[in-house]
Design an enzyme around this catalytic site. Structure first.
Site, PDB file in Angstrom:
ATOM      1  N   LYS A   1       8.959   4.065   4.749  1.00 26.90           N
ATOM      2  CA  LYS A   1       7.856   3.100   4.838  1.00 26.90           C
ATOM      3  C   LYS A   1       7.696   2.490   6.233  1.00 26.90           C
ATOM      4  O   LYS A   1       7.036   1.463   6.400  1.00 26.90           O
ATOM      5  CB  LYS A   1       7.996   1.962   3.807  1.00 26.90           C
ATOM      6  CG  LYS A   1       8.188   2.394   2.375  1.00 26.90           C
ATOM      7  CD  LYS A   1       7.246   3.463   1.910  1.00 26.90           C
ATOM      8  CE  LYS A   1       5.839   2.996   1.728  1.00 26.90           C
ATOM      9  NZ  LYS A   1       4.949   4.114   1.310  1.00 26.90           N
ATOM     10  N   GLY A   2       8.282   3.143   7.205  1.00 27.27           N
ATOM     11  CA  GLY A   2       8.167   2.628   8.565  1.00 27.27           C
ATOM     12  C   GLY A   2       6.882   3.079   9.246  1.00 27.27           C
ATOM     13  O   GLY A   2       6.441   2.492  10.236  1.00 27.27           O
TER      14      GLY A   2
ATOM     15  N   SER B   1       6.591  -3.157   1.506  1.00 26.98           N
ATOM     16  CA  SER B   1       5.887  -1.877   1.366  1.00 26.98           C
ATOM     17  C   SER B   1       6.615  -0.973   0.363  1.00 26.98           C
ATOM     18  O   SER B   1       5.992  -0.333  -0.487  1.00 26.98           O
ATOM     19  CB  SER B   1       5.799  -1.205   2.737  1.00 26.98           C
ATOM     20  OG  SER B   1       5.335   0.107   2.619  1.00 26.98           O
TER      21      SER B   1
ATOM     22  N   THR C   1       6.395   6.755   9.161  1.00 25.15           N
ATOM     23  CA  THR C   1       6.860   8.086   9.570  1.00 25.15           C
ATOM     24  C   THR C   1       5.783   9.159   9.409  1.00 25.15           C
ATOM     25  O   THR C   1       5.686  10.063  10.220  1.00 25.15           O
ATOM     26  CB  THR C   1       8.106   8.487   8.757  1.00 25.15           C
ATOM     27  OG1 THR C   1       7.819   8.382   7.363  1.00 25.15           O
ATOM     28  CG2 THR C   1       9.286   7.589   9.078  1.00 25.15           C
TER      29      THR C   1
HETATM   30  N1  LIG Z   1      -1.569   4.896  11.692  1.00 23.73           N
HETATM   31  C1  LIG Z   1      -1.218   4.742  10.428  1.00 23.73           C
HETATM   32  N2  LIG Z   1      -1.916   5.333   9.467  1.00 23.73           N
HETATM   33  C2  LIG Z   1      -1.574   5.155   8.189  1.00 23.73           C
HETATM   34  N3  LIG Z   1      -0.521   4.411   7.786  1.00 23.73           N
HETATM   35  C3  LIG Z   1       0.204   3.794   8.718  1.00 23.73           C
HETATM   36  C4  LIG Z   1      -0.100   3.949  10.067  1.00 23.73           C
HETATM   37  N4  LIG Z   1       0.822   3.263  10.747  1.00 23.73           N
HETATM   38  C5  LIG Z   1       1.647   2.705   9.884  1.00 23.73           C
HETATM   39  N5  LIG Z   1       1.280   3.005   8.638  1.00 23.73           N
HETATM   40  C6  LIG Z   1       1.979   2.483   7.452  1.00 23.73           C
HETATM   41  O1  LIG Z   1       3.139   3.255   7.211  1.00 23.73           O
HETATM   42  C7  LIG Z   1       3.574   2.942   5.904  1.00 23.73           C
HETATM   43  C8  LIG Z   1       4.041   4.225   5.262  1.00 23.73           C
HETATM   44  O2  LIG Z   1       5.179   4.619   5.953  1.00 23.73           O
HETATM   45  P1  LIG Z   1       5.793   6.077   5.833  1.00 23.73           P
HETATM   46  O3  LIG Z   1       4.776   7.081   6.196  1.00 23.73           O
HETATM   47  O4  LIG Z   1       7.037   6.082   6.618  1.00 23.73           O
HETATM   48  O5  LIG Z   1       6.086   6.153   4.281  1.00 23.73           O
HETATM   49  S1  LIG Z   1       7.083   7.162   3.563  1.00 23.73           S
HETATM   50  O6  LIG Z   1       8.445   6.693   3.799  1.00 23.73           O
HETATM   51  O7  LIG Z   1       6.852   8.492   4.100  1.00 23.73           O
HETATM   52  O8  LIG Z   1       6.737   7.047   2.147  1.00 23.73           O
HETATM   53  C9  LIG Z   1       2.415   2.279   5.187  1.00 23.73           C
HETATM   54  O9  LIG Z   1       2.699   0.896   5.097  1.00 23.73           O
HETATM   55  P2  LIG Z   1       2.163  -0.058   3.944  1.00 23.73           P
HETATM   56  O10 LIG Z   1       0.672   0.083   3.936  1.00 23.73           O
HETATM   57  O11 LIG Z   1       2.594  -1.437   4.316  1.00 23.73           O
HETATM   58  O12 LIG Z   1       2.770   0.399   2.655  1.00 23.73           O
HETATM   59  C10 LIG Z   1       1.274   2.538   6.139  1.00 23.73           C
HETATM   60  O13 LIG Z   1       0.292   1.569   6.071  1.00 23.73           O
END
Ligand SMILES: Nc1ncnc2c1ncn2[C@@H]1O[C@H](COP(=O)(O)OS(=O)(=O)O)[C@@H](OP(=O)(O)O)[C@H]1O
Length: 374
Positions: free
Chosen positions: A162-163, A251, A165
């Site tokens: 949820k960082g 998140s 990634t």
């Molecule tokens: N550019 C961009 N586009 C879309 N989403 C973005 C972006 N940057 C960060 N995020 C936020 O990243 C959160 C999801 O993190 P991950 O992709 O690491 O999730 S996972 O671990 O693979 O499930 C998720 O956070 P939350 O919305 O707070 O849940 C996304 O909103």
């Protein structure tokens, strides 16, 4: 009646001649039109398949086209490497295809967006061992070209869950020299017993100079992962997207809540004793956020200069062009390969190679670095 003169004789004998010329002309015209049509169909197909990464980039245009690749500074990069970009387009047809959202998982974790691959079965971590997420389906140009080979990843996004990634991986893979697995392989935490050959088979094909990447955020909190990745290659570059642990936990919780609405409140899970302010650090949403504790394990196997920490918050607030040069400090000075100046942005708040590593960028993946984990 006068006998037919030379003029009329000529017209009679030339009639079949002009007809034959006309027939030939018609034939040539038909072939030309057919070829044009075939060419048009092929071009149309290429364009469709090399369309935007749907789902996360939010774009609707091809990377490299005006407005496309906005998230990753793609157009600029693609303009720099037109040949490489074209090569990647050809080889990456499946990666640019439409993606389907992940199916809900039982363990509450979010599965990655999957490529729609009608010709393929299964995926990493699934029952389809050996299936290739980014492998070319039959009939594509990529398969016809059959270029490149599958390599173990030289760079891995190891966390944190949820960082941000997914966003980071999508940013990076817009680059023509970065190729990545679409889904999370979960090799070093769940499928290690399947062996490196299985893992390698999940990877997309790459050409010389291209980097293979994957992302599995749960590696960061997997005790065995550092030693296992180091055993694969001590030179592996590690990327960690860090985010405010509280926001990250929320998140994480929100995701679980969306699948299991009956779970206790965030507050009751967080606190052992609300009045005393005692936090329950055994709850996974909190556990994952104790970054320093997990990092200790990684630093036993990898030097810090081999790690890149990306701010999850900046992934949202910063324009991506500032992200890419920083990522290059870990991925390697790719621009140098193409005669371009390497831009190091040391003022972006991310760690650069430390003393010993100097201020130079890390060597290219695969290059001998002579680094000993310290
Ligand atoms: N550019 C961009 N586009 C879309 N989403 C973005 C972006 N940057 C960060 N995020 C936020 O990243 C959160 C999801 O993190 P991950 O992709 O690491 O999730 S996972 O671990 O693979 O499930 C998720 O956070 P939350 O919305 O707070 O849940 C996304 O909103």
């Amino acid at each position: 009646m006068a006998p037919p003169g030379p003029a009329s004789a000529l017209s009679t004998s030339s009639e079949p001649l002009s007809r034959s010329i006309f027939r030939k002309f018609l034939l040539m015209l038909c072939s030309l039109l057919t070829s044009l049509y075939v060419f048009y169909c092929l071009a149309e197909r290429c364009q469709t398949l090399s369309g935007p990464v749907v789902g996360l980039s939010g774009g609707g245009e091809e990377a490299g086209a005006p407005g496309g690749g906005v998230l990753a500074g793609g157009p600029r990069e693609l303009a720099v490497w037109p040949a490489a970009a074209q090569r990647k387009r050809l080889l990456q047809l499946p990666q640019w295809r439409r993606r389907r959202p992940p199916a809900p998982r039982d363990d509450g974790e979010e599965a990655a967006w999957e490529e729609e691959s009608p010709g393929l079965s299964g995926g990493p971590g699934g029952s389809g061992a050996g299936s290739t997420v980014a492998e070319a389906p039959p009939g594509t140009l990529a398969l016809l070209l059959d270029e490149g080979s599958k390599q173990l990843p030289q760079a891995i996004i190891i966390g944190v869950k949820k960082g941000g990634t997914r966003a980071l991986l999508e940013f990076l893979r817009v680059h023509p020299d970065v190729r990545a697995v679409g889904a999370e392989p979960h090799f070093f935490d769940r499928s290690y017993d399947k062996g490196l050959a299985w893992y390698r088979d999940l990877m997309p094909r790459t050409l010389d100079g291209q980097i293979t990447m994957e992302k599995t955020p749960s590696y960061f909190v997997t005790r065995e992962a550092p030693a296992r990745i180091s055993a694969m290659s001590k030179d592996t570059k590690l990327i960690v997207v860090v985010r405010d642990p509280v926001t990250r936990a929320i998140s994480d919780y929100t995701q679980t809540l969306s699948k299991r609405p009956d779970i206790p409140t965030f507050e009751s899970l967080t606190f052992k004793n609300r009045t005393a302010g005692l936090i329950d650090t055994s709850w996974s949403a909190i556990q994952i956020g104790i970054y320093a504790k997990h990092l200790e394990h990684w630093l036993r196997h990898f030097p810090i200069r081999q790690m890149l920490f990306v701010s999850g918050e900046r992934l949202i607030s910063d324009p991506p062009p500032t992200l890419w040069p920083r990522a290059k400090t870990v991925l390697g000075p790719q621009e140098d390969h193409h005669g371009q100046a390497l831009l190091l942005q040391q003022d972006q708040g991310l760690p650069l190679p430390e003393e010993g590593g100097g201020q130079q960028p890390a060597p290219l993946p695969g290059q001998d670095q002579g680094q000993d984990p310290s």
